[in-house]
Design an enzyme around this catalytic site. Structure first.
Site, mmCIF file in Angstrom:
data_model
loop_
_atom_site.group_PDB
_atom_site.id
_atom_site.type_symbol
_atom_site.label_atom_id
_atom_site.label_comp_id
_atom_site.label_asym_id
_atom_site.label_seq_id
_atom_site.Cartn_x
_atom_site.Cartn_y
_atom_site.Cartn_z
ATOM 1 N N SER A 196 0.846 -1.187 0.000
ATOM 2 C CA SER A 196 0.000 0.000 0.000
ATOM 3 C C SER A 196 0.890 1.249 0.000
ATOM 4 O O SER A 196 1.684 1.429 -0.915
ATOM 5 C CB SER A 196 -0.957 -0.038 1.193
ATOM 6 O OG SER A 196 -1.989 0.895 1.049
ATOM 7 N N GLU A 321 -8.961 -4.393 -4.233
ATOM 8 C CA GLU A 321 -8.348 -3.641 -3.146
ATOM 9 C C GLU A 321 -9.387 -2.867 -2.326
ATOM 10 O O GLU A 321 -9.369 -2.887 -1.094
ATOM 11 C CB GLU A 321 -7.331 -2.643 -3.710
ATOM 12 C CG GLU A 321 -6.217 -3.262 -4.541
ATOM 13 C CD GLU A 321 -5.048 -3.756 -3.713
ATOM 14 O OE1 GLU A 321 -5.112 -3.663 -2.470
ATOM 15 O OE2 GLU A 321 -4.071 -4.235 -4.311
ATOM 16 N N HIS A 413 -7.893 -5.484 -0.042
ATOM 17 C CA HIS A 413 -6.658 -4.806 0.341
ATOM 18 C C HIS A 413 -6.058 -5.498 1.564
ATOM 19 O O HIS A 413 -6.775 -5.850 2.504
ATOM 20 C CB HIS A 413 -6.984 -3.348 0.670
ATOM 21 C CG HIS A 413 -5.809 -2.431 0.701
ATOM 22 N ND1 HIS A 413 -4.912 -2.325 -0.335
ATOM 23 C CD2 HIS A 413 -5.392 -1.546 1.642
ATOM 24 C CE1 HIS A 413 -3.995 -1.417 -0.032
ATOM 25 N NE2 HIS A 413 -4.254 -0.934 1.171
#
Length: 493
Positions: A196, A321, A413
């Site tokens: 991320s 995600e 995610h």
């Protein structure tokens, strides 16, 4: 290099002084490794150093315990991450944690340096998921680093050094270069990796000319680039100062408590229904910024100019995600036409039909799922494809993580992080992955990472413009041509 073992303890010399870590397992056993936690690489960023460039840690006398995680820049629980990343109180927040199977030897093992995510305003290196024990088992020394977050790390201040969080990364990587040999690592075989915002961090470093000597390979998981423009960064800094009633200077911001800045920062970055589209278009307000000094141009421009082209790169994302942003409202959203929802999120009319056709399987699941896929594509997967294209013939490997969580029903995610670290037996895995996530898939993902860190190749064919070969992590995993074909209808928006 000297080593002293005292019961379960082990001591190693660093450039700033001697540190005491602890063995996990009996020294000499094949599965044993040692952990050195909370080693400061810089002075505490408080007082006059709060908004300054990081200052290397001054030498200390005697032996410093490295038995517990150091203080973290994250305060409290921001509630934004699916990864258990605890906050540790204290002022000395610039630390490294080293996990090694061969402290104070000449083993010269390859090194993984992990940069945590959290949107550049949250996250912590103290997560049990980031424990390097499994990488140690496979002959890789592992380092996790901390850095200043949010406004303290990345906010524009008229008379302060820019990109303070980036400078923290650089100093931590310099610490690795100077010290990792004492922990059995090879400073000429360093791979940087992150997820991320951490994935964005390692891509940012890949595009920095001044950072090229600090690592040899990059593994970017769901990388989110910031590349905040000068105008956007200054506007945010001035607005935050105005909201606080202070001048946008070091003196002005220094007059505010840490809690007050965090309060203002949270209010300024909160996302509502009307701000989601602008966030998609403009990106993050806090993060690495194009300052004309450390970052002279955007990361994409640097990669297009050939910066980092000699560095092997593994890059990928999960399939969904940000689908969680809509999952809770799935029942309500089913009454909203898919086209209307996608247009609200910024889908141009000409791209609507081609995109829905390319994502027909997802669209059949309903409005929430196609909206989540579109948001995922806009925020992560289009940027990924563009980065790969900009690197041209540079050595690049591409993957997708497609295995659907047993909890959420899609590859959300953060789902790939415990597979990367091979820690499916750690805490809070069920909340993210569901019961009994497949160990075989963890063996594949982790094994590919070890192969890349060790040999420079992850074990599947390199990506080329002609074949676009993509590793798809699932049960079973496959290698397919153009694994991101479904994204291509919106590449130009």
């Amino acid at each position: 290099m000297t080593q002293t073992s005292i019961g379960t303890f082990v001591e190693v010399d660093t450039t700033a002084g001697r540190v005491r870590g602890s063995w996990r397992g009996e020294p000499g056993e094949a599965s044993a490794s040692a952990a050195f936690l909370g080693i400061p690489f810089a002075e505490a960023p408080v007082g006059e150093l709060r908004f300054a460039a990081p200052v290397p840690k001054a030498p200390w006398e005697g032996v410093r315990d490295a038995l517990e995680f150091g203080a973290t820049a994250q305060r409290g629980d921001p509630g934004v991450t699916l990864i258990p990343e605890p906050s540790v109180p204290g002022e000395s927040t610039l630390n490294v944690n080293v996990f090694t199977p061969a402290p104070a030897t000449d083993a010269a093992l390859p090194v993984l340096v992990w940069i945590h995510g959290g949107g550049f305003f949250a996250g912590s290196p103290a997560s049990l998921w980031y424990d390097g024990g499994r990488f140690n088992r496979d002959g890789v020394v592992t380092v996790t680093i901390s850095y200043r977050l949010g406004f303290d790390g990345f906010g524009w201040i008229s008379d302060a050094p820019s990109n303070r969080g980036v400078r923290d990364w650089l100093l931590a990587l310099e610490w690795v270069q100077e010290n990792i040999a004492s922990f059995g690592g090879d400073p000429s075989r360093v791979t940087i990796a992150g997820q991320s915002a951490g994935g964005g961090a390692v891509l940012t470093l890949l595009g920095m000319e001044s950072a090229q000597h600090l690592f040899q390979g990059v593994y970017a998981i769901s990388g989110a680039l910031a590349d905040v423009t000068p105008a956007r960064g200054e506007k945010f800094g001035r607005e935050l100062a105005a909201a606080a009633g202070v001048e946008p200077t070091v003196a002005g911001f220094s007059s505010l408590s840490e809690d007050r800045i965090l309060e203002l920062q949270k209010k300024a970055t909160e996302l509502g229904p009307d701000s989601l589209e602008s966030m998609i278009k403009e990106g993050l307000a806090l993060g690495p910024s194009i300052d004309g000094e450390l970052l002279t141009r955007s990361t994409k421009e640097s990669l297009a100019a050939g910066v980092g082209a000699d560095k092997p790169l593994v890059i990928g994302a999960t399939d969904d995600e940000f689908t969680m942003a809509f999952a809770e409202a799935e029942k309500k959203l089913r009454w909203i036409p898919k086209g209307m929802m996608l247009k609200k999120l910024g889908m141009p009319k000409p791209e609507l039909k081609p995109y829905l056709a390319a994502n027909a399987e997802v669209a059949r699941k309903g409005t929430a799922f196609i909206a989540g896929r579109f948001l995922t594509d806009r925020m992560f997967r289009t940027a990924l494809i563009k980065i790969v294209a900009l690197r041209g013939d540079a050595p690049t490997w591409v993957y997708r993580f497609s295995w659907p969580s047993g909890t959420f029903g899609f590859a959300e995610h953060c789902i790939d992080v415990p597979f990367f670290f091979d820690c499916l037996d750690s805490i809070k895995i069920t909340e993210l992955a569901g019961p009994n996530p497949p160990q075989q898939l963890a063996d594949e993902v982790h094994g590919g990472a070890v192969s890349f860190i060790t040999t420079g190749e992850p074990g599947w064919p390199r990506y080329t413009a002609a074949a676009r070969e993509t590793k798809v992590y699932d049960t079973p995993s496959t290698v397919v041509a153009d694994g991101y074909a479904s994204v291509r209808p919106i590449l130009d928006i």
